[in-house]
Design a protein around this motif. Structure first.
Motif, PDB file in Angstrom:
ATOM      1  N   ASP A  51     130.300  44.385   3.104  1.00  0.00           N
ATOM      2  CA  ASP A  51     130.247  45.326   4.209  1.00  0.00           C
ATOM      3  C   ASP A  51     129.022  45.075   4.953  1.00  0.00           C
ATOM      4  O   ASP A  51     128.682  45.088   6.293  1.00  0.00           O
ATOM      5  CB  ASP A  51     130.366  46.906   3.804  1.00  0.00           C
ATOM      6  CG  ASP A  51     130.040  47.671   5.032  1.00  0.00           C
ATOM      7  OD1 ASP A  51     130.881  47.710   6.233  1.00  0.00           O
ATOM      8  OD2 ASP A  51     129.559  48.921   5.028  1.00  0.00           O
ATOM      9  N   CYS A  52     127.694  45.043   4.281  1.00  0.00           N
ATOM     10  CA  CYS A  52     126.334  44.800   4.740  1.00  0.00           C
ATOM     11  C   CYS A  52     126.462  43.556   5.419  1.00  0.00           C
ATOM     12  O   CYS A  52     125.762  43.333   6.756  1.00  0.00           O
ATOM     13  CB  CYS A  52     125.397  44.844   3.847  1.00  0.00           C
ATOM     14  SG  CYS A  52     125.236  46.452   2.865  1.00  0.00           S
ATOM     15  N   ILE A  53     126.744  42.415   4.907  1.00  0.00           N
ATOM     16  CA  ILE A  53     126.979  41.226   5.629  1.00  0.00           C
ATOM     17  C   ILE A  53     127.759  41.108   6.898  1.00  0.00           C
ATOM     18  O   ILE A  53     127.313  40.692   7.778  1.00  0.00           O
ATOM     19  CB  ILE A  53     127.468  40.178   4.757  1.00  0.00           C
ATOM     20  CG1 ILE A  53     126.682  39.938   3.226  1.00  0.00           C
ATOM     21  CG2 ILE A  53     127.633  38.628   5.287  1.00  0.00           C
ATOM     22  CD1 ILE A  53     127.488  38.926   2.171  1.00  0.00           C
ATOM     23  N   GLU A  54     128.945  41.723   6.815  1.00  0.00           N
ATOM     24  CA  GLU A  54     129.884  41.745   8.074  1.00  0.00           C
ATOM     25  C   GLU A  54     129.437  42.698   9.003  1.00  0.00           C
ATOM     26  O   GLU A  54     129.586  42.188  10.416  1.00  0.00           O
ATOM     27  CB  GLU A  54     131.243  42.129   7.528  1.00  0.00           C
ATOM     28  CG  GLU A  54     132.115  41.048   6.624  1.00  0.00           C
ATOM     29  CD  GLU A  54     133.304  41.733   6.318  1.00  0.00           C
ATOM     30  OE1 GLU A  54     134.221  40.768   6.255  1.00  0.00           O
ATOM     31  OE2 GLU A  54     133.634  42.800   6.175  1.00  0.00           O
ATOM     32  N   ASN A  55     128.678  43.644   8.823  1.00  0.00           N
ATOM     33  CA  ASN A  55     128.269  44.560   9.728  1.00  0.00           C
ATOM     34  C   ASN A  55     126.688  44.750   9.863  1.00  0.00           C
ATOM     35  O   ASN A  55     126.221  45.609  10.557  1.00  0.00           O
ATOM     36  CB  ASN A  55     129.027  46.018   9.534  1.00  0.00           C
ATOM     37  CG  ASN A  55     130.390  45.863   9.443  1.00  0.00           C
ATOM     38  OD1 ASN A  55     131.091  45.760  10.328  1.00  0.00           O
ATOM     39  ND2 ASN A  55     131.019  46.400   8.233  1.00  0.00           N
ATOM     40  N   ASN A  56     126.093  43.497   9.427  1.00  0.00           N
ATOM     41  CA  ASN A  56     124.820  43.460   9.711  1.00  0.00           C
ATOM     42  C   ASN A  56     123.817  44.912   9.210  1.00  0.00           C
ATOM     43  O   ASN A  56     123.091  45.366  10.051  1.00  0.00           O
ATOM     44  CB  ASN A  56     124.323  43.366  11.191  1.00  0.00           C
ATOM     45  CG  ASN A  56     124.821  41.818  11.806  1.00  0.00           C
ATOM     46  OD1 ASN A  56     125.001  40.936  10.861  1.00  0.00           O
ATOM     47  ND2 ASN A  56     125.315  41.877  12.628  1.00  0.00           N
ATOM     48  N   LYS A  57     124.450  45.382   8.144  1.00  0.00           N
ATOM     49  CA  LYS A  57     123.641  46.839   7.706  1.00  0.00           C
ATOM     50  C   LYS A  57     122.486  46.247   6.678  1.00  0.00           C
ATOM     51  O   LYS A  57     122.499  45.390   6.197  1.00  0.00           O
ATOM     52  CB  LYS A  57     124.567  47.576   6.755  1.00  0.00           C
ATOM     53  CG  LYS A  57     125.786  48.109   7.603  1.00  0.00           C
ATOM     54  CD  LYS A  57     126.617  49.103   6.870  1.00  0.00           C
ATOM     55  CE  LYS A  57     127.659  49.758   7.709  1.00  0.00           C
ATOM     56  NZ  LYS A  57     128.624  50.466   6.660  1.00  0.00           N
ATOM     57  N   PRO A  58     121.477  47.000   6.916  1.00  0.00           N
ATOM     58  CA  PRO A  58     120.180  46.796   5.868  1.00  0.00           C
ATOM     59  C   PRO A  58     120.631  46.353   4.434  1.00  0.00           C
ATOM     60  O   PRO A  58     121.725  47.003   3.722  1.00  0.00           O
ATOM     61  CB  PRO A  58     119.470  48.010   5.794  1.00  0.00           C
ATOM     62  CG  PRO A  58     119.849  48.720   6.985  1.00  0.00           C
ATOM     63  CD  PRO A  58     121.280  48.540   7.473  1.00  0.00           C
TER      64      PRO A  58
END
Length: 426
Positions: A51-58
């Motif tokens: 999810d972090c990778i796909e949505n550019n989350k910290p």
């Protein structure tokens, strides 16, 4: 490959493989509830990373021993760059890929795989990185290598500096390092520390480690109720490489302890006839499963304890911010496996070996001589002296805990068989 999506394909493969494990266990005649709980924890963690990778989350790059309770309290998701590479090693060709990297062949396999993983784009580019200067010199080398890759160049980095000793002033110093780390995370990840949430997380990890210790007490029984490395493999991943303080992790330890307790009450051991009880004085190798199976089937031997599963974690006082940070400083500098035995003087490692041999009624000690643990290999004379005092046989091997090719398995089996025969243990 764009930096934003590096690691995505590999982490999707991890996710799908773990899901297939869960499906396989669930459809078996007698599903193992402990394994289902463990793989469920790992699956959710991999999904968070995706999810972090796909949505550019910290997304933070960190290590065991970096006080992951703080990351959880700040709602920061983190990953260890080598954790999944090691865990999925039997299903990948990463060892062959690692051979093509420029890292010297005589270095630790974990370091070589870590460098390869970042260079090959098997892991995501983090928003920031927390490094540590312990427990071995190679830790510094791997971080320098990462910072010099095109993908990770310029990633904001914070270096935790541990003290050498084990006195209160050493823990006070490291608590100050944790405060500086919190300020760094607030600056670079845009998340604020919530000390009330930290208290909740630490209280849950207190409960986790108490449950793990209860399980370890049951492994003292003769015969040992579970196979070699069981608690160590599950506990290490579920406490150090996922979000800290998950209720599911505590539930997993309690389920494991309940199963062990029932077997102890009935006098049921993991082996039909337990002949040899072994201390493995290091971390669990990536090739632990075939080693444990061969020891059980051919030698009647059970590795009843190892450094990775030995959990002398103390309860942390959560009454104030200062007491929590001081407790986290001690936990992560003096209690986390490997850091505990490799940082500072040799006294801690000798005391651990002595205590484990006595408490678990071990018949012998295996010192793996991992190629990356040159600090421990420099202490062999002390280990020999300790084992002479305990009147217990010591087998000194030379292996790479993270590369099964370093010492061929046939060679390892011959060395162990000769040792057992020489000491009348078979």
């Amino acid at each position: 490959m764009s930096n934003e999506k590096r690691g995505l394909q590999r982490f999707c493969e991890y996710r799908d493989r773990i899901q297939s494990f869960i499906d396989g266990i669930s459809s078996s005649p007698e599903p193992n509830p402990v394994l289902l709980k463990f793989f469920g924890i790992i699956l959710e963690n991999d999904k968070k990373t995706i999810d972090c990778i796909e949505n550019n989350k910290p997304l933070l790059s960190g290590w065991y021993g970096n006080a992951p309770e703080i990351f959880a309290a700040m709602d920061v998701h983190y990953f260890c760059a080598v954790d999944n590479i090691l865990a999925h090693q039997p299903f990948t060709s990463d060892l062959e890929g690692m051979d093509a990297s420029a890292v010297p062949s005589d270095m630790c396999g974990l370091i070589k795989l870590g460098v390869y993983g970042v260079e090959a784009g098997l892991v995501p580019v983090p928003t920031a990185m927390i490094t540590m200067l312990e427990p071995c010199d190679a830790q510094s080398a791997i971080h320098e290598a990462w910072e010099n890759t095109d993908a990770w160049k310029g990633v904001p980095t914070f270096i935790l500096d541990p003290a050498y000793g084990n006195d209160k002033e050493d823990y006070v110093y490291f608590a100050g390092e944790l405060k500086r780390m919190i300020a760094f995370l607030e600056d670079h990840l845009g998340r604020k520390m919530d000390y009330n949430k930290l208290r909740e997380v630490v209280e849950r990890t207190n409960e986790q480690y108490a449950a793990w210790a209860e399980y370890n007490e049951l492994r003292r029984a003769i015969p040992c109720p579970h196979d070699s490395f069981v608690g160590s493999k599950l506990g290490w991943g579920a406490t150090q490489h996922v979000t800290a303080g998950l209720p599911e992790t505590t539930e997993m330890f309690k389920m494991l302890a309940y199963d062990a307790e029932q077997k102890v009450k009935q006098g049921i051991g993991a082996l039909p006839k337990e002949k040899v009880r072994v201390l493995w004085a290091d971390l669990v190798p990536t090739w632990a499963d075939p080693l444990a199976a061969w020891l059980a089937e051919e030698c009647g031997a059970n590795i009843v304890m190892d450094f990775q599963g030995y959990t002398p974690y103390e309860h942390i006082d959560t009454s104030s911010v200062e007491s929590m940070l001081l407790g986290l400083a001690k936990r992560n500098m003096a209690e986390v496996p490997m850091i505990r035995q490799a940082r500072g003087t040799v006294d801690v490692m000798i005391e651990d070996i002595t205590r484990i041999v006595r408490d678990y009624k071990c018949d012998c000690v295996f010192f793996p001589g991992h190629v990356g643990h040159k600090d421990q290999s420099a202490s062999i004379a002390f280990i020999k002296e300790a084992c002479r005092d305990l009147k217990i046989p010591l087998l000194i091997l030379t292996v790479d805990n993270f590369d099964p090719r370093y010492t061929p398995f046939d060679v390892l089996k011959r060395q162990i068989t000769e040792f057992f025969n020489a000491h009348g243990l078979l």
